[in-house]
Design an enzyme around this catalytic site. Structure first.
Site, PDB file in Angstrom:
ATOM      1  N   LYS A 113      39.476  35.911  39.906  1.00  6.07           N
ATOM      2  CA  LYS A 113      40.975  35.105  39.997  1.00  6.07           C
ATOM      3  C   LYS A 113      40.913  34.385  38.621  1.00  6.07           C
ATOM      4  O   LYS A 113      41.676  33.815  37.822  1.00  6.07           O
ATOM      5  CB  LYS A 113      40.699  33.797  40.823  1.00  6.07           C
ATOM      6  CG  LYS A 113      41.695  34.283  42.293  1.00  6.07           C
ATOM      7  CD  LYS A 113      42.484  35.314  42.224  1.00  6.07           C
ATOM      8  CE  LYS A 113      42.668  35.349  43.663  1.00  6.07           C
ATOM      9  NZ  LYS A 113      42.149  36.748  44.476  1.00  6.07           N
TER      10      LYS A 113
HETATM   11  C1  LIG Z   1      42.376  37.489  46.009  1.00 12.50           C
HETATM   12  C2  LIG Z   1      40.740  38.623  45.884  1.00 12.50           C
HETATM   13  C3  LIG Z   1      41.121  39.941  46.299  1.00 12.50           C
HETATM   14  C4  LIG Z   1      42.328  40.231  46.108  1.00 12.50           C
HETATM   15  O1  LIG Z   1      43.452  40.329  45.499  1.00 12.50           O
HETATM   16  P1  LIG Z   1      45.045  40.645  45.155  1.00 12.50           P
HETATM   17  O2  LIG Z   1      45.371  40.483  43.725  1.00 12.50           O
HETATM   18  O3  LIG Z   1      45.211  39.256  45.872  1.00 12.50           O
HETATM   19  O4  LIG Z   1      45.443  42.282  45.624  1.00 12.50           O
HETATM   20  C5  LIG Z   1      40.045  40.188  46.482  1.00 12.50           C
HETATM   21  N1  LIG Z   1      38.756  40.055  46.473  1.00 12.50           N
HETATM   22  C6  LIG Z   1      38.274  38.532  46.060  1.00 12.50           C
HETATM   23  C7  LIG Z   1      36.993  38.174  45.546  1.00 12.50           C
HETATM   24  C8  LIG Z   1      39.943  37.497  46.180  1.00 12.50           C
HETATM   25  O5  LIG Z   1      39.786  37.066  45.052  1.00 12.50           O
END
Ligand SMILES: *Cc1c(COP(=O)(O)O)cnc(C)c1O
Length: 497
Positions: A113
């Site tokens: 993120k």
């Molecule tokens: C947010 C997240 C995901 C999922 O990603 P999306 O973009 O919502 O599909 C997968 N793994 C981790 C560790 C995340 O923080």
């Protein structure tokens, strides 16, 4: 380049406006009206740049109302060495059998993120200025764990913003919770909700459409804004790392220009994999996009059934909590793209999802989706087994989310015989999910809190990421827990920060 709502193309705005408002007034998501194309020369030129240069270049093709100087300065600050532990912002680790692990978690909160949420504050504050917005932007975030911390870290003490994060009280890991409740900054607030992530997300969506709340905030010089992946300012920075990964594959001599790669992504809200789909449509030679889910396999079923989405199913709390999602918001953008920007169709499908919890895409529209995507899922036992096997056989320690993707990729390869080199998005450091990883590699969880970090380190020899090691010296600041139906009142707290 303009942006239009997936539910009504007459809602047409600039990139800055799309980022400043987050979501379209009709409830749709903003998408660019066209997808800029990268030629082979463009890709070769990008190969010579570092991650910051690649990011600024890719963003510039989508955000045409931003100057190159602006984007270069944003990228230099967002992806500074001291934030990502060095110049290799998104390293690619080669493993056996066609696996290339794209580690997207070297940022300040140890989850992918950060790749978007370190950039978003710059894009958002610039967008507010460009659109003449003078009120304080109040960012509301519903989080399944990682977004909350990454958004707090990105927006802490950013002039002209306040941020409030809601997380499901029993839905996040020990380390994730510690990261959030110890967040520093004058403009931040963290609040636990009794319920799961979908409850938190629906509650936050309710605030966004509540006229009374909007009025009260406005009277106090504030306006709402979103840092969830429905905001184009979250999605655009993610496209860059797929372009960058292709450049790294070329630079490292793993492929030749034009050779195809696959991409496999552990998926929740469908933001990360959608960014890969945009990269493909820009011209990056991506063959298959493999969508990996945990037991909340609503997307696996969507792809395997030929286009039926059905959220009416039990919600599972799993060891990969950031993927415990039944309503994958960004799938709406895929439907819009795959249908040739058919806003009436998308509006109708989203209406059905809202009333019945299910919809089925027309076969002619699904045909375009089916040829680009594959999908699979695995349960917690398989996730644990994958972490253990990978650590034993390849000395690679993976977190639970990444392990889901690795397992789904292995299944895909066995099922199809497709041996195309595959970039697997690694979305979190294993140290964010200590309990699950400790158990997977044969340990017994004996401790709690930050001692878990030391235990995992002792078991595996892997280094504890510095931002997580620093948690042990911090005191929790936030202990508020509220019921779902108290969320509207909780926005009053925004006036106290
Ligand atoms: C947010 C997240 C995901 C999922 O990603 P999306 O973009 O919502 O599909 C997968 N793994 C981790 C560790 C995340 O923080």
């Amino acid at each position: 380049m303009d942006y239009v709502s997936t539910r009504n193309k007459n809602n047409r705005v600039s990139a800055a406006k799309a980022i400043a408002t987050g979501i379209a007034p009709d409830g749709g998501l903003y998408c660019p009206t066209e997808i800029p194309k990268l030629t082979e020369e463009d890709i070769l030129a990008l190969c010579k740049k570092d991650y910051r240069g690649r990011s600024a270049d890719v963003l510039g093709r989508f955000l045409t109302d931003f100057t190159a100087e602006e984007l270069e300065s944003f990228a230099a600050r967002a992806y500074a060495d001291e934030k990502f532990g060095g110049p290799d912002t998104a390293p690619l680790v080669k493993l056996a059998d066609g696996k290339y692990i794209l580690e997207l978690w070297h940022g300040p909160t140890c989850a992918f993120k950060d790749m978007a949420l370190q950039m978003l504050p710059y894009l958002l504050t610039a967008s507010l200025k460009k659109t003449g917005e003078e009120r304080t932007a109040c960012i509301l975030v519903a989080t399944s764990g990682d977004t909350g911390k990454a958004a707090l870290e990105g927006f802490a003490d950013v002039e002209g913003t306040k941020i409030m994060v809601y997380y499901p009280v029993d839905g996040v890991s020990t380390i994730q919770k510690l990261q959030m409740v110890t967040q520093k900054g004058k403009n931040v607030m963290v609040c636990a909700i009794r319920g799961n992530f979908d409850d938190a997300q629906s509650a936050v969506k309710k605030i966004f459409t509540d006229a009374e709340t909007a009025k009260t905030l406005d009277e106090n010089g504030m306006t709402l804004s979103s840092a969830n992946s429905i905001n184009w300012g979250r999605l655009a920075p993610q496209i860059a790392y797929y372009v960058s990964a292709y450049c790294d594959m070329l630079n490292q001599g793993e492929i030749k220009m034009g050779d195809p790669i696959n991409v496999c992504v552990p998926t929740g809200n469908f933001g990360n994999i959608l960014a890969a789909y945009y990269a493909k449509n820009m011209g990056v030679p991506i063959a298959k996009l493999i969508c990996a889910s945990n037991e909340n396999n609503v997307l696996t079923e969507f792809f395997q059934s030929g286009g039926t989405y059905n959220k009416n199913r039990p919600f599972h709390t799993t060891s990969s909590p950031s993927m415990d999602i039944l309503i994958s918001s960004n799938l709406e953008r895929l439907l819009f793209l795959a249908s040739g920007y058919n806003d009436a169709m998308v509006a109708e499908l989203m209406n059905q999802l809202n009333t019945d919890g299910t919809y089925t895409v027309d076969p002619s529209v699904f045909a375009g989706i089916g040829e680009n995507f594959d999908a699979g899922c695995c349960d917690d036992a398989q996730t644990q087994e994958t972490i253990a096997r990978l650590f034993k056989d390849e000395q690679y320690l993976s977190d639970t989310h990444t392990a889901v993707a690795i397992k789904v990729y292995e299944d895909y390869r066995a099922r199809t015989g497709d041996t195309t080199p595959t970039v697997i998005a690694s979305t979190a450091s294993p140290f964010k999910f200590c309990q699950s990883v400790i158990t997977a590699v044969g340990g017994t969880v004996e401790t709690d809190g930050t001692e878990l970090l030391d235990q995992l380190h002792e078991l595996t020899g892997a280094p504890v990421p510095a931002p997580l090691a620093a948690l042990s010296g911090l005191t929790p600041r936030f202990n508020l827990v509220i019921n779902r139906d108290a969320i509207l009142e909780s926005t009053e707290l925004l006036q106290t920060i």
